[in-house]
Structures are given as C-alpha cells and as structure tokens.
Design an enzyme around this catalytic site. Structure first.
Site, mmCIF file in Angstrom:
data_model
loop_
_atom_site.group_PDB
_atom_site.id
_atom_site.type_symbol
_atom_site.label_atom_id
_atom_site.label_comp_id
_atom_site.label_asym_id
_atom_site.label_seq_id
_atom_site.Cartn_x
_atom_site.Cartn_y
_atom_site.Cartn_z
ATOM 1 N N PRO A 1 0.791 -1.228 0.000
ATOM 2 C CA PRO A 1 0.000 0.000 0.000
ATOM 3 C C PRO A 1 0.824 1.279 0.000
ATOM 4 O O PRO A 1 1.833 1.382 0.695
ATOM 5 C CB PRO A 1 -0.836 -0.106 1.284
ATOM 6 N N ASN A 2 0.348 2.214 -0.801
ATOM 7 C CA ASN A 2 0.890 3.582 -0.916
ATOM 8 C C ASN A 2 2.209 3.657 -1.679
ATOM 9 O O ASN A 2 2.688 4.757 -1.964
ATOM 10 C CB ASN A 2 1.041 4.234 0.472
ATOM 11 N N ARG B 1 5.215 10.908 -2.681
ATOM 12 C CA ARG B 1 4.786 10.665 -1.299
ATOM 13 C C ARG B 1 5.942 10.958 -0.332
ATOM 14 O O ARG B 1 6.970 10.253 -0.367
ATOM 15 C CB ARG B 1 4.383 9.195 -1.187
ATOM 16 N N TYR C 1 10.818 8.927 1.711
ATOM 17 C CA TYR C 1 10.872 7.811 0.753
ATOM 18 C C TYR C 1 11.656 8.125 -0.523
ATOM 19 O O TYR C 1 11.816 7.254 -1.372
ATOM 20 C CB TYR C 1 9.441 7.371 0.399
ATOM 21 N N ASN D 1 8.111 -5.352 -0.336
ATOM 22 C CA ASN D 1 7.880 -4.211 0.533
ATOM 23 C C ASN D 1 6.382 -4.175 0.812
ATOM 24 O O ASN D 1 5.591 -3.777 -0.049
ATOM 25 C CB ASN D 1 8.339 -2.905 -0.119
ATOM 26 N N ALA E 1 2.796 -0.478 5.075
ATOM 27 C CA ALA E 1 2.323 -0.489 6.462
ATOM 28 C C ALA E 1 1.813 -1.869 6.895
ATOM 29 O O ALA E 1 1.759 -2.155 8.102
ATOM 30 C CB ALA E 1 1.230 0.556 6.644
ATOM 31 N N HIS F 1 3.700 -4.103 9.469
ATOM 32 C CA HIS F 1 3.603 -3.982 10.927
ATOM 33 C C HIS F 1 2.297 -4.529 11.487
ATOM 34 O O HIS F 1 2.090 -4.516 12.699
ATOM 35 C CB HIS F 1 3.753 -2.501 11.324
ATOM 36 N N ASP G 1 1.298 -15.317 7.091
ATOM 37 C CA ASP G 1 0.848 -16.694 6.854
ATOM 38 C C ASP G 1 0.935 -17.067 5.370
ATOM 39 O O ASP G 1 1.270 -18.211 5.033
ATOM 40 C CB ASP G 1 -0.594 -16.876 7.338
ATOM 41 N N GLU H 1 12.569 -9.071 2.740
ATOM 42 C CA GLU H 1 11.772 -7.900 3.120
ATOM 43 C C GLU H 1 12.561 -6.631 2.831
ATOM 44 O O GLU H 1 13.747 -6.555 3.161
ATOM 45 C CB GLU H 1 11.451 -7.999 4.606
ATOM 46 N N HIS I 1 12.583 -2.204 2.772
ATOM 47 C CA HIS I 1 12.006 -0.896 3.077
ATOM 48 C C HIS I 1 12.933 0.176 2.562
ATOM 49 O O HIS I 1 14.163 0.050 2.663
ATOM 50 C CB HIS I 1 11.806 -0.721 4.582
ATOM 51 N N LEU I 2 12.338 1.229 2.031
ATOM 52 C CA LEU I 2 13.153 2.375 1.611
ATOM 53 C C LEU I 2 13.725 3.099 2.818
ATOM 54 O O LEU I 2 14.902 3.456 2.855
ATOM 55 C CB LEU I 2 12.302 3.336 0.770
ATOM 56 N N SER I 3 12.851 3.344 3.802
ATOM 57 C CA SER I 3 13.297 4.044 5.014
ATOM 58 C C SER I 3 13.852 3.030 6.012
ATOM 59 O O SER I 3 13.590 1.821 5.894
ATOM 60 C CB SER I 3 12.115 4.805 5.627
ATOM 61 N N ARG J 1 12.527 4.920 13.039
ATOM 62 C CA ARG J 1 11.301 5.726 12.940
ATOM 63 C C ARG J 1 10.398 5.484 14.158
ATOM 64 O O ARG J 1 10.866 5.078 15.208
ATOM 65 C CB ARG J 1 10.610 5.420 11.605
ATOM 66 N N ARG K 1 6.649 1.183 13.888
ATOM 67 C CA ARG K 1 7.274 0.641 12.659
ATOM 68 C C ARG K 1 8.434 -0.313 12.972
ATOM 69 O O ARG K 1 9.040 -0.878 12.069
ATOM 70 C CB ARG K 1 7.787 1.777 11.766
HETATM 71 C C1 DHK Z 1 6.907 1.874 3.495
HETATM 72 C C2 DHK Z 1 5.727 2.199 4.092
HETATM 73 O O1 DHK Z 1 4.656 2.489 3.381
HETATM 74 C C3 DHK Z 1 5.617 2.286 5.573
HETATM 75 O O2 DHK Z 1 4.312 2.009 6.032
HETATM 76 C C4 DHK Z 1 6.629 1.417 6.279
HETATM 77 C C5 DHK Z 1 8.071 1.384 4.254
HETATM 78 C C6 DHK Z 1 8.023 1.686 5.731
HETATM 79 C C7 DHK Z 1 9.366 1.769 3.573
HETATM 80 O O3 DHK Z 1 10.218 2.427 4.173
HETATM 81 O O4 DHK Z 1 9.558 1.389 2.406
HETATM 82 O O5 DHK Z 1 6.580 1.673 7.665
#
Ligand code: DHK
Length: 149
Positions: free
Chosen positions: A10-11, A18, A23, A74, A77, A80, A87, A98, A100-102, A107, A111
């Site tokens: 998502p997102n 964003r 990010y 990735n 959210a 978490h 599963d 796994e 993550h960009l950040s 954080r 997270r």
């Molecule tokens: C991306 C998201 O959308 C967040 O909800 C995660 C992750 C971190 C990222 O850093 O790629 O907490």
C-alpha cells in the site's frame, strides 16, 4: 535464470511524490525498471506487482508458488500489522527478502516490528530505492546456495 517477483504494497504506487523526505523522489516505475535491469545483469528475470489491498497481495503471493523462485517484498504499512501476509509467505515456502526504503528501526516505535521478518530470509531497510537492488543481490546469492555468480 531464476524468476523473482518484486512486490510492493500500500501507498508505494505514490513513490516519488509521497513524503519524498522519507521515501525519496524515485517513482515506483523507476524502481521497477532498475530492478529489471539489475536482475538481467545478475541472472534474474523480474516481474513486478503492486497493490493497495491486503487480499490482492495474498493472491499475488499464492500465485507466485510454482512460477517464481523468490520474492522481494515491501509490504508497506502491512509489514507492521498483517498476520495474513505472514501466513501467506509461510504457506508458499518461497524465499522472501523484506525491503524498506526508510530505516523502519529509526522511525516511530510502531514501525519497529515486522510480521514479514518472522518468515523472511532477511530484511533490508534504509537505503532508499537502492534497498531493492541490495535485496535482489541477497536473494540471488541465497538461491545459488550462497555461492557467488
Ligand atoms: C513503506 C511504508 O509504506 C511504511 O508504512 C513502512 C516502508 C516503511 C518503507 O520504508 O519502504 O513503515
């Protein structure tokens, strides 16, 4: 050539616009192109998918069984919160890295925990768009049984 799914949750379709201070300014299309190019260099065929919906992500993970050799994931959210995604990964028995960009550990406390990490072979977090390249390298090495190319 091993087949790898680069899966974003998502997102992440909004990457580039964003919260660029968190990010970065690289778009998802640019990330996916870079994954395909790097994959070709290290012997991986890359497919890419993104969804904002937990069930759709579960379906994509299920569909990867039998067609893919591993997943770079990735989960946004859902990382978490989602026991269902954890599963799904455990069910298909594919190696998952796994991503993550950040740096999620630097954080907000919510997270810091990851359901995905419990079933992934490892986690790469905090290198911006480069996290995906590092994850592909790690997955390629894992698939080759730890041997260099
Ligand atoms: C991306 C998201 O959308 C967040 O909800 C995660 C992750 C971190 C990222 O850093 O790629 O907490």
């Amino acid at each position: 050539m091993a087949n790898i799914l680069v899966l974003n949750g998502p997102n992440l379709n909004l990457l580039g616009t964003r919260q660029p201070e968190v990010y970065g300014s690289t778009t998802l299309a640019m990330v996916e192109d870079a994954c395909k190019r790097h994959g070709a260099e290290i012997g991986l065929t890359i497919s890419c998918a993104q969804s904002n919906h937990e069930g759709a992500l579960i379906d994509l993970i299920h569909d990867a069984r039998g067609t893919q050799d591993g997943i770079v994931f990735n989960a946004g959210a859902y990382t978490h919160t989602s026991i269902a995604l954890m599963d799904a990964i455990a069910s298909v028995e594919l190696p998952v890295v796994e991503v993550h960009l950040s740096n999620i550990h630097a954080r907000e406390p919510f997270r810091h925990s990851s359901y995905i990490a419990k079933v992934a072979i490892g986690q790469i977090s905090g290198f911006g768009a480069d996290s995906y390249r590092l994850a592909l390298d790690a997955l390629a090495t894992h698939i080759r049984g730890g041997r260099p190319e």
